[in-house]
Scaffold this motif. Structure first.
Motif, mmCIF file in Angstrom:
data_model
loop_
_atom_site.group_PDB
_atom_site.id
_atom_site.type_symbol
_atom_site.label_atom_id
_atom_site.label_comp_id
_atom_site.label_asym_id
_atom_site.label_seq_id
_atom_site.Cartn_x
_atom_site.Cartn_y
_atom_site.Cartn_z
ATOM 1 N N LEU A 100 0.839 -1.198 0.000
ATOM 2 C CA LEU A 100 0.000 0.000 0.000
ATOM 3 C C LEU A 100 0.873 1.247 0.000
ATOM 4 O O LEU A 100 1.993 1.223 0.494
ATOM 5 C CB LEU A 100 -0.885 0.022 1.255
ATOM 6 C CG LEU A 100 -2.034 -0.972 1.330
ATOM 7 C CD1 LEU A 100 -2.796 -0.753 2.628
ATOM 8 C CD2 LEU A 100 -2.966 -0.803 0.156
ATOM 9 N N PRO A 101 0.366 2.357 -0.538
ATOM 10 C CA PRO A 101 1.133 3.594 -0.468
ATOM 11 C C PRO A 101 1.289 4.064 0.984
ATOM 12 O O PRO A 101 0.447 3.749 1.837
ATOM 13 C CB PRO A 101 0.290 4.592 -1.258
ATOM 14 C CG PRO A 101 -0.925 3.901 -1.683
ATOM 15 C CD PRO A 101 -0.881 2.486 -1.284
ATOM 16 N N VAL A 102 2.382 4.798 1.208
ATOM 17 C CA VAL A 102 2.719 5.235 2.570
ATOM 18 C C VAL A 102 1.561 5.989 3.222
ATOM 19 O O VAL A 102 1.254 5.803 4.399
ATOM 20 C CB VAL A 102 3.970 6.137 2.535
ATOM 21 C CG1 VAL A 102 4.330 6.585 3.922
ATOM 22 C CG2 VAL A 102 5.120 5.395 1.907
ATOM 23 N N GLY A 103 0.894 6.822 2.425
ATOM 24 C CA GLY A 103 -0.201 7.622 2.964
ATOM 25 C C GLY A 103 -1.300 6.746 3.544
ATOM 26 O O GLY A 103 -1.834 7.029 4.616
ATOM 27 N N THR B 149 3.556 14.045 9.086
ATOM 28 C CA THR B 149 3.693 14.317 7.664
ATOM 29 C C THR B 149 5.112 14.139 7.168
ATOM 30 O O THR B 149 5.395 14.346 5.999
ATOM 31 C CB THR B 149 3.231 15.750 7.343
ATOM 32 O OG1 THR B 149 3.946 16.647 8.195
ATOM 33 C CG2 THR B 149 1.751 15.905 7.577
ATOM 34 N N ALA B 150 6.015 13.743 8.086
ATOM 35 C CA ALA B 150 7.430 13.665 7.708
ATOM 36 C C ALA B 150 7.653 12.734 6.528
ATOM 37 O O ALA B 150 8.494 12.985 5.674
ATOM 38 C CB ALA B 150 8.252 13.205 8.907
ATOM 39 N N VAL B 151 6.877 11.647 6.471
ATOM 40 C CA VAL B 151 7.116 10.661 5.415
ATOM 41 C C VAL B 151 6.155 10.816 4.242
ATOM 42 O O VAL B 151 6.171 10.022 3.311
ATOM 43 C CB VAL B 151 6.987 9.230 5.970
ATOM 44 C CG1 VAL B 151 8.162 8.907 6.867
ATOM 45 C CG2 VAL B 151 5.679 9.059 6.705
ATOM 46 N N LEU B 152 5.277 11.819 4.298
ATOM 47 C CA LEU B 152 4.230 11.906 3.287
ATOM 48 C C LEU B 152 4.565 12.894 2.175
ATOM 49 O O LEU B 152 5.276 13.868 2.380
ATOM 50 C CB LEU B 152 2.916 12.352 3.941
ATOM 51 C CG LEU B 152 2.378 11.448 5.041
ATOM 52 C CD1 LEU B 152 1.023 11.948 5.505
ATOM 53 C CD2 LEU B 152 2.280 10.016 4.573
ATOM 54 N N ALA B 153 4.022 12.607 1.003
ATOM 55 C CA ALA B 153 4.100 13.580 -0.076
ATOM 56 C C ALA B 153 3.095 14.691 0.214
ATOM 57 O O ALA B 153 2.227 14.556 1.077
ATOM 58 C CB ALA B 153 3.768 12.898 -1.402
ATOM 59 N N GLU B 154 3.219 15.803 -0.541
ATOM 60 C CA GLU B 154 2.417 16.976 -0.204
ATOM 61 C C GLU B 154 0.907 16.696 -0.234
ATOM 62 O O GLU B 154 0.176 17.060 0.682
ATOM 63 C CB GLU B 154 2.750 18.123 -1.159
ATOM 64 C CG GLU B 154 2.295 19.446 -0.635
ATOM 65 C CD GLU B 154 3.416 20.491 -0.706
ATOM 66 O OE1 GLU B 154 3.099 21.668 -0.711
ATOM 67 O OE2 GLU B 154 4.605 20.104 -0.756
ATOM 68 N N ASN C 69 -4.304 15.464 2.702
ATOM 69 C CA ASN C 69 -5.350 14.530 3.126
ATOM 70 C C ASN C 69 -5.318 14.323 4.636
ATOM 71 O O ASN C 69 -6.349 14.277 5.298
ATOM 72 C CB ASN C 69 -5.140 13.161 2.470
ATOM 73 C CG ASN C 69 -5.541 13.188 1.021
ATOM 74 O OD1 ASN C 69 -6.298 14.062 0.605
ATOM 75 N ND2 ASN C 69 -5.015 12.245 0.258
ATOM 76 N N LEU C 70 -4.106 14.195 5.142
ATOM 77 C CA LEU C 70 -3.968 13.938 6.563
ATOM 78 C C LEU C 70 -4.499 15.117 7.374
ATOM 79 O O LEU C 70 -5.221 14.931 8.352
ATOM 80 C CB LEU C 70 -2.502 13.691 6.901
ATOM 81 C CG LEU C 70 -2.315 13.364 8.371
ATOM 82 C CD1 LEU C 70 -2.512 11.890 8.608
ATOM 83 C CD2 LEU C 70 -0.967 13.814 8.865
ATOM 84 N N ASP D 5 14.587 19.422 3.238
ATOM 85 C CA ASP D 5 14.133 18.471 2.237
ATOM 86 C C ASP D 5 15.248 18.060 1.279
ATOM 87 O O ASP D 5 15.065 18.044 0.071
ATOM 88 C CB ASP D 5 12.941 19.064 1.468
ATOM 89 C CG ASP D 5 12.230 17.987 0.649
ATOM 90 O OD1 ASP D 5 12.349 16.799 1.015
ATOM 91 O OD2 ASP D 5 11.597 18.332 -0.354
ATOM 92 N N GLY D 6 16.407 17.770 1.844
ATOM 93 C CA GLY D 6 17.492 17.232 1.036
ATOM 94 C C GLY D 6 18.240 18.252 0.187
ATOM 95 O O GLY D 6 19.093 17.882 -0.612
ATOM 96 N N ARG D 7 17.893 19.515 0.313
ATOM 97 C CA ARG D 7 18.593 20.544 -0.472
ATOM 98 C C ARG D 7 19.020 21.682 0.449
ATOM 99 O O ARG D 7 18.530 21.819 1.560
ATOM 100 C CB ARG D 7 17.662 21.101 -1.550
ATOM 101 C CG ARG D 7 17.362 20.096 -2.628
ATOM 102 C CD ARG D 7 16.448 20.687 -3.676
ATOM 103 N NE ARG D 7 16.081 19.639 -4.612
ATOM 104 C CZ ARG D 7 15.120 18.744 -4.389
ATOM 105 N NH1 ARG D 7 14.409 18.811 -3.268
ATOM 106 N NH2 ARG D 7 14.843 17.811 -5.263
#
Lengths: 528, 357, 429
Positions: free
Chosen positions: A161-164, A189-194, A199-200, A501-503
């Motif tokens: 299943l998707p992480v969300g 929300t740390a592991v979620l896409a925007e 949704n969360l 965010d990695g940058r």
């Protein structure tokens, strides 16, 4: 909401000490039914300790408990274990999923709370042998999922299943508990896409509308502003402010969160930096689980101390680990103009880079080896130092190792019983000095230092930082310090790069405004 | 520390207690057991010098086999339960040396020389496999060892060895036990051996074992030895120092396999026979138990552990046999106690914290 | 090797066939070896059938005893040897007291129960200390316990434990004889309870296989985890059922030599009951807890399951079942080697389970049954095939033990390799 309405949770004057160090100092917190309450603070501000107290985790009680009072729904509560918390109607949505991939959604939602029914065997041998009532479990799961408006099949397996969705299953599990009053979201929300995060947030609002109080812990300030009614800001274990959403701004929260608590600065005499770059990083991507760098561009000037700051999980740790070849990396790195081959620790070390890992005890040291061998081991391997050669054979030159160790122990003031003591028995600060000594033997031109003061007491912290400044001053070494403690970076660095965010989100001067730092770290710099 | 005003006497006691603890309960039990066996044996009028002679012979025979555990432990692949692999390489060398009709030292060193390339090859392959099963080295190793023994049972029947000293009178293949009389039986044991106070010292075997130990000791003081030790202690540290951990583990496995091959030849010259077919199966457990009794753990070990452990473990067997025979006329008691002691000590080591398989 | 769910639901038949082959590679290879060996050995089919039916009856219980620890994440329990010893020890007492027949068997099971229970608790506790090293620990524990067993029955009996029995004790008065004959005692105690002709047995088996379809579809409707379709497996099962029933009817109608083969149906009934119990058990609260612990100990602990206790329970169940399994094994064999019969019990049972397609992390009843047939087919034919091929039966036996060891080594290696790769991927992604 009237003032007289009873509180779901009331914490009064909560304090906690770990081995003599105060990590929480008199925290108050009040939450009403249906309120969404945000808690913000840097890493180490005390958020997780506060939650551990709320959940009665064993870490708290095995280290002498806490001071202060907790009231749940108006009654004084003594929470001794996660079980007590569960019974009182407190639930937690974990940051890492507590799901079993091989199980169906239903089985996961009802994990260890399965509905059972009697059968002849269980009547004789006891309730443990009752049969699972899958049909009724499925109905419960369906209800919880419907509550969250999740159309997903309750009999689907979680694996794949998707992480969300996984996050929603965790939430469904909590609201399926019939008595749930307060739900804690730890960095949800740390592991979620925007889009998943949106949704969360919608789900959070819906839950609160149904009367469940919600504690929302996050670094993302705009999310706080989007869903929270009340906000509590923690810094260094102290309560900084309670705010209503209407009466604050993202900037204010950022400023409150970072604050300025450097105390006495360590003098790092500012010099005009040369324009030469020691290190040029272009589009560096590092696959480090939990700390992935996703395209870092950064120049390090020759002879400076550059700080890399940012919140945990944003990828700041990944940069040094990637350049040193400890995690798979891609991109382009030039060291003093020459291209540096990636994914080869050996090459990096040979060319004059050195690294003090954030995982001091795991990566940095051989805990059961002597101080002297810890200092010498890497140099033996990489540079063939401390060796006597006999044709194709070599032997370690014990005398040279000893002489060098004695010299270093004196120079860095490493407190140990002698060069033969295993490093496991040294204190954190002295272990870190051994790591520094180990890096110095290599005679590096550029030194990466990750979390140099983590797990070190305050006095030793200062010594370690002073040593670093001294290395720059005396040897002209270029140093890149990665740290979660902004105050520490601001006290010793010439410039500070903030990773989000990695940058690289931006580069600031140590004396720039607190709000700038706070916003950049929270990823809200451009979103004002 | 917590009780600064304790009397020096109490502190000394506590120091002794800590010392004993660090020495390890199992070793204390073993030593007490051994000493009580020695006392019993003298009470039973079994000549003590003879017992001690036997112990020394056993030490010389087994030290190299026990030593084979060490590179494996230090390079991070835990106890070397794949020892039968090395042993079979050694046995092949021994069989080939007879097939070539070598005698004396020539036969022994010829066997060693012929088994070495085999051991290197097998060790490399086994090391490659162990790198793919990190975390289950011991279980996989045990069964790879067992499987190899069965496979070679096949081999002993079908490989083209025809020397009359080895072949069955009728049927195919070579015998289960091959006498080394007139080949290299006792070549090391009898070399420079002398008697002192009624104790016969097998100087050659002890010297050869000591030489092997010395070489291994020197190796671990070299650059690649240190790298191997680092890789075994902390793979993460090793990687951060630019060491190729997998390569170090393979080298450690090769070294262990080579020592296993040499070890079985030393053992065989002392024993006087080559034991083929199923014989190598459980030898790995004996060697593992020996080094553990000596004080090693699943992750750490020293040369001293090898020597102390081999001496203690095999001395018990040596003295238990005549004692048991006198007490109960039951020959199997020694065999049984060996199995209980060796497996018990391995279990004890497994139940300790850390060193997750 | 595991029957992974197909996340996309409907893949083509081609995909299903390919998945079937890759998932069951080991099993298919041994199916081939078994059939080829049978041809080469020149063994007549009736003799083979008598032998294989007997062996499956004899070994089934022991193999099934392995399933529960796998469920609880303890891996393959090499320590069922301990249970086997408990069973064997009680048999020695029974023989000493001269109790036989079905009552002897029942009494045997009753007495061995507390012994196996105690051993299971000890094993479980030890494994809780040796976390992450469970399999090697059970393996060494088996060797260790074997030493203790020998100490008791070879040395202590007649010295510390008084025992006077000329048929049991060695002539020296110390130690139990190396072989014990159960002919006048427990032999066939269970087997002889009910013996039916082979064709009838085949019909019953066929009916049971076919009858399992409606039962399973009911279970599935009751929303059990699986909604996966396994057309190929179902097809093979249905064909097997039909074949068995048809063959049985034919041989029953046309009086054949097969009718003279009397199958120990009592033992098979017990086996069937155990299968049903395991199926039932996985659907209970305790079974679910065990599965949870097996899948992820950390999650289980966080959700409030006492994982240590669950693991001990699993070991106790396995040990008790192994004790009973050994009793069934020996009553069928009728004579046993006091110091050898239990030694390889763990290894053979584990090899059989693995050949059936099980792994360290997953084992089902179906895999146990298939593995039993294949492993024992190989067992029967390999010495004969060895003689036919190489002119030496001994070679066939070496081959047999090579396969037993090899399959365990290979299977463990493959499993840990797979785990290793998954971790790597997990870290990379």
């Amino acid at each position: 909401m009237s003032q007289t309405e009873e509180f779901v949770l009331r914490m009064k004057g909560i304090s906690k000490e770990y081995y003599g160090t105060k990590v929480l100092k008199g925290i108050d917190l009040e939450i009403r039914p249906g309120e969404v309450h945000g808690i913000v603070g840097e890493n180490g501000a005390g958020k997780s300790t506060l939650m551990n107290i709320l959940f009665g985790m064993t870490v708290i009680h095995s280290t002498g408990g806490y001071q202060g009072e907790i009231e749940i729904a108006g009654a004084k509560a003594d929470i001794k274990s996660p079980f007590d918390a569960m019974k009182l109607g407190i639930g937690m949505v974990h940051q890492e999923f507590m799901l079993i991939p091989g199980y169906t959604i239903t089985e996961n939602i009802k994990l260890n709370r399965e509905t059972t029914k009697d059968n002849p065997v269980s009547r004789v041998f006891g309730p443990k042998l009752k049969t699972l009532d899958m049909a009724s479990m499925g109905r419960d799961a369906r209800k919880a999922l419907d509550h969250l408006e999740m159309g997903i099949d309750e009999w689907a397996r979680v694996a794949g299943l998707p992480v969300g969705h996984m996050q929603f299953i965790e939430i469904a599990r909590e609201i399926d508990k019939s008595n749930i009053k307060l739900l804690v979201f730890d960095e949800p929300t740390a592991v979620l896409a925007e889009s998943e995060a949106d949704n969360l947030l919608a789900a959070v609002r819906k839950l609160s509308a149904s009367g469940i109080a919600i504690l929302f812990i996050t670094h993302r300030l705009h999310e706080i502003m989007a869903v929270c009614d009340g906000i509590t800001v923690l810094r260094d274990g102290s309560l900084v402010a309670h705010k209503r959403r209407e009466e604050t701004t993202i900037e204010e929260l950022a400023r409150l969160m970072v604050g300025r608590s450097i105390g006495d600065m360590i003098r790092n005499p500012a010099k005009s930096l040369p324009d030469r770059n020691a290190l040029e990083i272009r589009n560096l991507r590092v696959q480090m689980p939990g700390e992935a760098a996703k395209g870092v561009d950064l120049d390090v000037k020759d002879g400076e101390i550059l700080g890399i700051g940012g919140l945990a999980g944003q990828g700041k740790i990944g940069i040094a680990n990637g350049i040193l070849g400890l995690y798979p990396a891609e991109g382009e790195v030039r060291f003093h103009g020459e291209p540096l081959p990636l994914n080869s620790t050996r090459e990096a070390l040979k060319r004059g880079l050195a690294f003090l890992s954030e995982d001091r005890r795991g990566v940095g040291l051989l805990l059961d080896m002597s101080v002297e061998m810890n200092i010498a081991a890497t140099a033996v391997e990489i540079q063939g130092k401390f060796l006597r050669r006999f044709g194709p054979f070599s032997q370690i030159d014990g005398k040279a190792v000893r002489a060098h160790a004695l010299e270093t122990i004196k120079a860095l003031d490493i407190r140990c019983t002698g060069p033969l003591q295993p490093v496991r028995r040294l204190s954190g600060g002295n272990q870190q000095k051994v790591c520094i000594a180990k890096a110095l033997v290599l005679g590096p031109r550029l030194l990466f230092v990750s979390e140099p003061t983590r797990g070190i007491d305050i006095g030793a912290k200062r010594l370690v930082l002073e040593t670093l400044v001294d290395l720059k001053e005396r040897l002209g070494m270029t140093i890149v310090i990665t740290s979660s403690e902004l105050a520490e970076l601001r006290s010793v660095c010439d410039r500070i790069a903030i990773v989000h965010d990695g940058r690289i989100a931006g580069i600031l001067n140590p004396d720039d405004d607190d709000a700038e730092f706070g916003l950049m770290m929270a990823g809200d710099y451009g979103k004002r | 520390m917590e009780n600064a005003n304790a009397t020096p006497f109490a502190r000394a006691l506590r120091g002794i207690g800590a010392g004993l603890r660090s020495f390890g309960a199992p070793r204390i039990i073993i030593i007490v057991f051994l000493v009580s066996l020695w006392i019993t044996s003298t009470l039973l009028k079994i000549p003590f010098p003879a017992v001690l002679s036997d112990s020394l012979v056993r030490l010389g025979m087994n030290a190299v086999l026990t030593l084979a555990m060490l590179p494996s432990i230090l390079s991070g692949t835990s106890l070397y339960f794949g020892l039968p692999l090395g042993i079979i390489c050694g046995l092949l060398g021994g069989v080939m040396s007879i097939e070539l009709d070598l005698r004396g030292f020539e036969a022994f060193f010829g066997a060693v020389a012929m088994s070495l390339p085999l051991a290197v090859l097998v060790g490399w392959g086994y090391g490659w496999l162990l790198n793919r099963v990190k975390g289950s080295e011991m279980t996989v190793g045990t069964y790879i060892g067992f499987g190899f023994v069965s496979l070679m049972s096949f081999g002993w029947v079908t490989l083209p060895f025809h020397h009359p000293e080895m072949a069955w009178a009728i049927g195919k293949g070579i015998r289960v036990t091959i006498s080394l009389e007139g080949r290299f039986s006792g070549v090391l044991n009898n070399l420079w051996s002398f008697d002192i106070l009624g104790v016969r010292v097998p100087t050659g075997a002890l010297a050869f074992s000591a030489l092997c130990c010395l070489l291994v000791w020197l190796f671990f003081r070299s650059r690649s030895g240190l790298a191997m030790k680092s890789a075994g202690m902390s793979p993460k540290f090793a990687e951060a120092s630019g060491i190729n951990v997998n390569r170090m583990r393979i080298r450690g496995t090769i070294l262990s396999t080579v020592l296993g091959a040499v070890g079985i030849l030393v053992y065989s010259q002392g024993f006087g026979f080559l034991q083929l077919y199923q014989a190598p199966m459980y030898m790995g457990f004996i060697a593992a138990a020996s080094i553990l009794i000596g004080g090693a753990t699943l992750k750490t070990g020293r040369i001293s552990h090898v020597i102390i452990g081999t001496f203690l473990f095999h001395s018990i067997l040596v003295v238990a046999l005549p004692v048991a025979n006198t007490v109960s006329q039951l020959g199997s008691l020694a065999e049984i106690s060996r199995s209980v002691v060796s497996n018990g000590i391995i279990l004890y080591a497994l139940a300790q914290k850390g060193g997750a398989e | 090797m595991s029957h992974d769910a197909n996340p996309h639901g409907t893949a083509g038949t081609k995909g299903a066939v390919r998945r079937f082959f890759t998932n069951n590679l080991v099993t298919l290879v041994f199916l081939f070896i078994g059939i080829a060996g049978l041809r080469v050995s020149g063994l007549a089919l009736p003799f083979f059938i008598v032998d294989i039916v007997d062996r499956v009856a004899r070994n089934g219980f022991l193999v099934l005893a392995l399933i529960i620890p796998v469920l609880a994440g303890l891996g393959l329990n090499f320590a069922i040897v301990l249970g086997a010893m408990a069973g064997q020890a009680t048999i020695i007492f029974m023989t000493h007291w001269g109790i036989g027949g079905i009552w002897g068997i029942l009494l045997c099971m009753a007495i061995s129960f507390p012994i196996a229970l105690a051993l299971g608790v000890l094993t479980g506790r030890l494994l809780n200390k040796a976390r992450g090293k469970e399999m090697i620990t059970t393996l060494i524990l088996g060797f260790f316990a074997n030493g203790i067993y020998q100490l008791v029955f070879l040395i202590l009996v007649g010295t510390l434990i008084p025992m006077k029995n000329e048929t049991l004790v060695l002539s020296s008065g110390v130690g139990i004889r190396t072989t014990i004959d159960l002919t006048d005692g427990l032999k066939f105690g269970l087997d002889d309870l009910l013996r039916i002709p082979l064709p009838l047995f085949a019909i019953l088996c066929g009916a049971a296989v076919l009858g399992s379809f409606p039962v399973r579809s009911v279970l599935r409707k009751r929303a059990l985890a699986a909604r996966e379709k396994t057309p190929l497996r179902d097809g093979v099962l249905a064909l097997t059922g039909l074949f068995l029933a048809g063959w049985g009817i034919k041989n029953l109608v046309v009086e054949s030599m097969y009718s003279f083969i009397r199958v120990p149906a009592g033992t098979f009934l017990v086996l069937g009951a155990l299968c049903l119990f395991i199926l039932f058990f996985t659907r209970t609260k305790l079974g679910q807890d065990m599965r949870t612990v097996g899948q992820d100990r950390h999650v289980a602990e966080v959700s409030g399951i006492d994982t240590d206790r669950i693991r001990i329970t699993a070991m106790v169940m396995s040990t008790v079942l192994a004790a009973w399994g050994q009793i069934i094994f020996l009553q069928n064999l009728g004579t046993f080697s006091t110091y050898g019969s239990h030694e390889q019990v763990g290894m053979f049972a584990i090899a059989a389970l693995l050949i059936g397609g099980a792994s360290v992390a997953k084992a089902t009843i179906g895999q146990a049954v298939v593995g039993l047939f294949l492993f024992h087919t190989m067992f029967i034919v390999s010495p004969l095939a060895g003689r036919a091929l190489f002119g030496d039966a001994q070679l066939g036996e070496y081959f047999r033990s090579f396969v037993a060891y090899g399959i365990i080594g290979l299977s463990l290696a493959l499993h840990s390799w797979k785990k290793h790769m998954q971790q790597k991927q997990g870290a990379g992604g």
